[in-house]
Design an enzyme around this catalytic site. Structure first.
Site, PDB file in Angstrom:
ATOM      1  CB  CYS A  55      -2.462   3.130  -3.241  1.00 46.84           C
ATOM      2  SG  CYS A  55      -1.715   1.288  -3.161  1.00 46.84           S
ATOM      3  CG  HIS A 100      -2.030   0.946   1.232  1.00 46.47           C
ATOM      4  ND1 HIS A 100      -2.856   1.009   0.120  1.00 46.47           N
ATOM      5  CD2 HIS A 100      -2.474   2.151   1.807  1.00 46.47           C
ATOM      6  CE1 HIS A 100      -3.743   2.246   0.100  1.00 46.47           C
ATOM      7  NE2 HIS A 100      -3.368   2.779   1.551  1.00 46.47           N
ATOM      8  CG  HIS A 135      -3.573   6.335   2.440  1.00 47.93           C
ATOM      9  ND1 HIS A 135      -4.449   5.166   2.667  1.00 47.93           N
ATOM     10  CD2 HIS A 135      -3.520   6.824   3.269  1.00 47.93           C
ATOM     11  CE1 HIS A 135      -4.436   5.220   3.753  1.00 47.93           C
ATOM     12  NE2 HIS A 135      -4.376   6.332   4.197  1.00 47.93           N
TER      13      HIS A 135
END
Length: 264
Positions: A152, A30, A42
């Site tokens: 992301c 991530h 994010h």
């Protein structure tokens, strides 16, 4: 950071850093932008940190790091309409290890880090610009989440460089998406080369070579199908579906990058 590891300590972070944390057995990481004051912006699937909309979710969620059951007093947003959220650093890491994404790396270093989603040949913009983009997108969104075209990592790379893939029908900027696709693709592409050697090691080396070449060519710093889009203009394009329609273009040569198409 070492040659093969981008692991860093929290104390070394500065606003504008592109950071990431592996979520499960190096299958998925991530990514986000550290903006200072222990905050990370994010891009998620409507506020859900791990979400692809595919069967891959079962593996990612079940194999992810242990999370605290306590409610974080500083991170109150659990679901956001546009998918771009702000979290404290600990919530972003979710029990994982902190890594910093590298920019403007040499081709040799890029290939040495065979796993995608850790570095790029592209050059990052000034930290103040990066933080501005991240904060602007926090308020205005980054479009629809797609694990292969708009995830992301794509978000973080855009914040760092201002570059977007022109054709939204192709894979995005994400290096880890390229890696997920690149492995099976390398095996397929290397099949016609099997006549070069019948040795299993030779065939493996051929597949690895094809994979490395494809990953290198697909890096955002090498691709020709990218444009520079101002963040204020990005949200308008996303809203009208005109991201792939650009004004007259010029071609510029940047260090460590191929000639890139830049929208005026």
């Amino acid at each position: 950071m070492g040659l093969l590891s981008n692991r860093v300590k929290k104390e070394s972070l500065k606003a504008g850093d592109h950071i990431y944390s592996w979520r499960t057995a190096y299958i998925y990481a991530h990514h986000g932008i550290y903006v200072g004051d222990d905050k990370v912006i994010h891009f998620t699937r409507r506020g859900q940190e791990v979400g692809t909309g595919t069967a891959l979710d079962l593996l990612l969620i079940s194999s992810g790091p242990a999370r605290s059951r306590e409610i974080c007093p500083t991170c109150t947003t659990t679901l956001d309409e546009n998918g771009v959220i702000s979290s404290c650093l600990n919530c972003f890491l979710a029990g994982g290890v902190l890594y910093r994404f590298e920019y403007a790396v040499s081709p040799a270093l890029f290939l040495a880090k065979a796993r995608g989603g850790t570095c790029t040949l592209a050059i990052a913009d000034h930290d103040d610009i990066v933080v501005h983009r991240a904060n602007y997108l926090l308020e205005n969104g980054f479009g629809c989440y797609n694990i292969f075209k708009n995830n992301c990592e794509d978000f973080a790379i855009y914040c760092k460089t201002g570059l977007l893939v022109l054709d939204q029908g192709t894979i995005g900027q994400s290096g880890q998406a390229v890696s997920i696709i690149g492995g099976p693709l390398a095996a397929v592409l290397s099949t016609p080369l099997r006549f070069v050697t019948t040795n299993i090691y030779g065939m493996a080396a051929t597949a690895v070579g094809v994979y490395c070449a494809s990953r290198y060519a697909a890096d955002i710093g090498m691709r020709r199908d990218v444009v520079t889009v101002q963040v204020e203009d990005l949200t308008r394009r996303l809203a009208t579906g005109l991201l792939q329609v650009v004004e007259p273009q010029i071609s510029v040569d940047l260090p460590h990058q191929s000639s890139q198409t830049v929208a005026r």
